[in-house]
Enzyme design. Structure first.
Site, PDB file in Angstrom:
ATOM      1  N   ASN A 218       0.858  -1.193   0.000  1.00 11.09           N
ATOM      2  CA  ASN A 218       0.000   0.000   0.000  1.00 11.09           C
ATOM      3  C   ASN A 218       0.891   1.239   0.000  1.00 11.09           C
ATOM      4  O   ASN A 218       2.034   1.187   0.448  1.00 11.09           O
ATOM      5  CB  ASN A 218      -0.892   0.005   1.243  1.00 11.09           C
ATOM      6  CG  ASN A 218      -1.868   1.160   1.253  1.00 11.09           C
ATOM      7  OD1 ASN A 218      -2.465   1.502   0.230  1.00 11.09           O
ATOM      8  ND2 ASN A 218      -2.039   1.794   2.405  1.00 11.09           N
TER       9      ASN A 218
ATOM     10  N   HIS B 110       0.807   5.224   1.410  1.00 12.01           N
ATOM     11  CA  HIS B 110       0.061   6.105   2.308  1.00 12.01           C
ATOM     12  C   HIS B 110       0.740   7.479   2.301  1.00 12.01           C
ATOM     13  O   HIS B 110       1.956   7.564   2.440  1.00 12.01           O
ATOM     14  CB  HIS B 110       0.061   5.522   3.730  1.00 12.01           C
ATOM     15  CG  HIS B 110      -0.723   6.360   4.683  1.00 12.01           C
ATOM     16  ND1 HIS B 110      -2.095   6.376   4.669  1.00 12.01           N
ATOM     17  CD2 HIS B 110      -0.332   7.241   5.631  1.00 12.01           C
ATOM     18  CE1 HIS B 110      -2.515   7.235   5.596  1.00 12.01           C
ATOM     19  NE2 HIS B 110      -1.469   7.768   6.193  1.00 12.01           N
TER      20      HIS B 110
ATOM     21  N   SER C 129       4.739   6.955   2.215  1.00  7.40           N
ATOM     22  CA  SER C 129       5.376   5.696   2.607  1.00  7.40           C
ATOM     23  C   SER C 129       4.753   4.530   1.852  1.00  7.40           C
ATOM     24  O   SER C 129       3.533   4.445   1.740  1.00  7.40           O
ATOM     25  CB  SER C 129       5.157   5.433   4.111  1.00  7.40           C
ATOM     26  OG  SER C 129       5.527   6.551   4.895  1.00  7.40           O
TER      27      SER C 129
ATOM     28  N   ASP D  54      -2.640   1.049   7.984  1.00  5.51           N
ATOM     29  CA  ASP D  54      -1.477   1.930   7.775  1.00  5.51           C
ATOM     30  C   ASP D  54      -0.349   1.644   8.773  1.00  5.51           C
ATOM     31  O   ASP D  54       0.489   2.504   9.033  1.00  5.51           O
ATOM     32  CB  ASP D  54      -1.877   3.421   7.837  1.00  5.51           C
ATOM     33  CG  ASP D  54      -2.924   3.790   6.793  1.00  5.51           C
ATOM     34  OD1 ASP D  54      -2.891   3.212   5.692  1.00  5.51           O
ATOM     35  OD2 ASP D  54      -3.776   4.646   7.082  1.00  5.51           O
TER      36      ASP D  54
HETATM   37  C1  GRF Z   1      -2.825   8.819  -3.061  1.00 10.57           C
HETATM   38  O1  GRF Z   1      -2.521  10.001  -2.384  1.00 10.57           O
HETATM   39  C2  GRF Z   1      -2.608   7.649  -2.159  1.00 10.57           C
HETATM   40  O2  GRF Z   1      -1.503   7.799  -1.341  1.00 10.57           O
HETATM   41  C3  GRF Z   1      -3.883   7.692  -1.374  1.00 10.57           C
HETATM   42  O3  GRF Z   1      -4.863   7.948  -2.357  1.00 10.57           O
HETATM   43  C4  GRF Z   1      -4.290   8.704  -3.407  1.00 10.57           C
HETATM   44  C5  GRF Z   1      -4.507   7.931  -4.675  1.00 10.57           C
HETATM   45  O4  GRF Z   1      -4.404   8.675  -5.817  1.00 10.57           O
HETATM   46  N1  GRF Z   1      -4.067   6.504  -0.582  1.00 10.57           N
HETATM   47  P1  GRF Z   1      -4.464   7.939  -7.239  1.00 10.57           P
HETATM   48  O5  GRF Z   1      -5.760   7.163  -7.321  1.00 10.57           O
HETATM   49  O6  GRF Z   1      -3.265   7.052  -7.391  1.00 10.57           O
HETATM   50  O7  GRF Z   1      -4.479   9.058  -8.247  1.00 10.57           O
END
Ligand code: GRF
Length: 221
Positions: free
Chosen positions: A109, A111, A138, A147
């Site tokens: 993932n 975050h 991260s 997370d």
């Molecule tokens: C990113 O900021 C990711 O870290 C968060 O959601 C956003 C996703 O954006 N969990 P995308 O769909 O990759 O444009």
């Protein structure tokens, strides 16, 4: 090692997905995206996948009575392709322990914070409210603690006096997320990055701290 099979799970815009598509196409990720799954039919990222000729599937969470039922459907959809790596890229649902167990060590993932700071939502607002000098993103292995799994790669940038949550989010996306996530997936695909128990291993040795922007290979900078 044969080409890694990568599945990507999204909910939204799919900018991280696009970066993965581009790096697979360029060969800097030695892998192939076998499927893009979304819990939302209106996720803009689905069009990016279709454009790239990648199979897509929608598993609409609202059609399942319980979280476990949704998780089972998502796991079944993924199992079909036997992915080596399952990349959560802007996937906005919390997954249960059974799902996470099944894909343990294969589930990544991203975050948008310097974990362990600011798990959960509104990370950019919280970093600004705290007056943090640095913020970032991260990449971590997913464990049942939301997370909270072991961090593999972390990228930081300086917060500017004039930053708003929106400008900060945009810089974190462009300067950090879109670089560290494809790099992490490339390392996984190559077998350089893996999880052993609850430790992150990089090139055969346990990491004492997350990899950083300094470690990125030229193709990912
Ligand atoms: C990113 O900021 C990711 O870290 C968060 O959601 C956003 C996703 O954006 N969990 P995308 O769909 O990759 O444009």
């Amino acid at each position: 090692m044969p080409e890694a099979k990568i599945a990507v799970v999204i909910s939204g815009q799919g900018r991280n997905l696009q970066a993965l598509i581009d790096h697979c196409r360029a060969g800097s990720i030695e892998g192939r995206i076998v499927e893009v799954l979304s819990n939302r039919a209106d996720a803009a990222g689905l069009a990016r996948a279709a454009e790239a000729g990648i199979r897509t599937q929608i598993v609409p969470h609202q059609q399942f009575a319980t979280r476990d039922a949704f998780d089972s459907a998502l796991a079944a959809a993924l199992r079909h392709h036997q992915p080596d790596i399952v990349v959560l890229a802007g996937f906005m649902r919390v997954l249960g322990a059974a799902f996470i167990d099944e894909f343990h060590g294969r589930l990544l993932n991203i975050h948008p914070s310097l974990l362990p700071k600011y798990p959960g939502l509104k990370t950019h607002e919280r970093a600004l409210a705290a007056g943090d000098a640095e913020h970032g993103a991260s990449v971590h292995f997913v464990t049942p603690q939301v997370d909270g799994g072991p961090v593999a790669v972390q990228g930081a940038l300086s917060v500017r006096r004039e930053d708003t949550p929106q400008t900060l989010a945009e810089r974190v996306m462009q300067e950090v997320e879109l670089k560290i996530y494809p790099q992490a997936v490339a390392w996984m695909a190559r077998g350089a990055l893996r999880l052993a128990g609850d430790r992150v291993m990089f090139e055969g040795a346990p990491l004492s701290k997350p990899l950083s922007m300094q470690n990125l290979e030229p193709a990912f900078r």
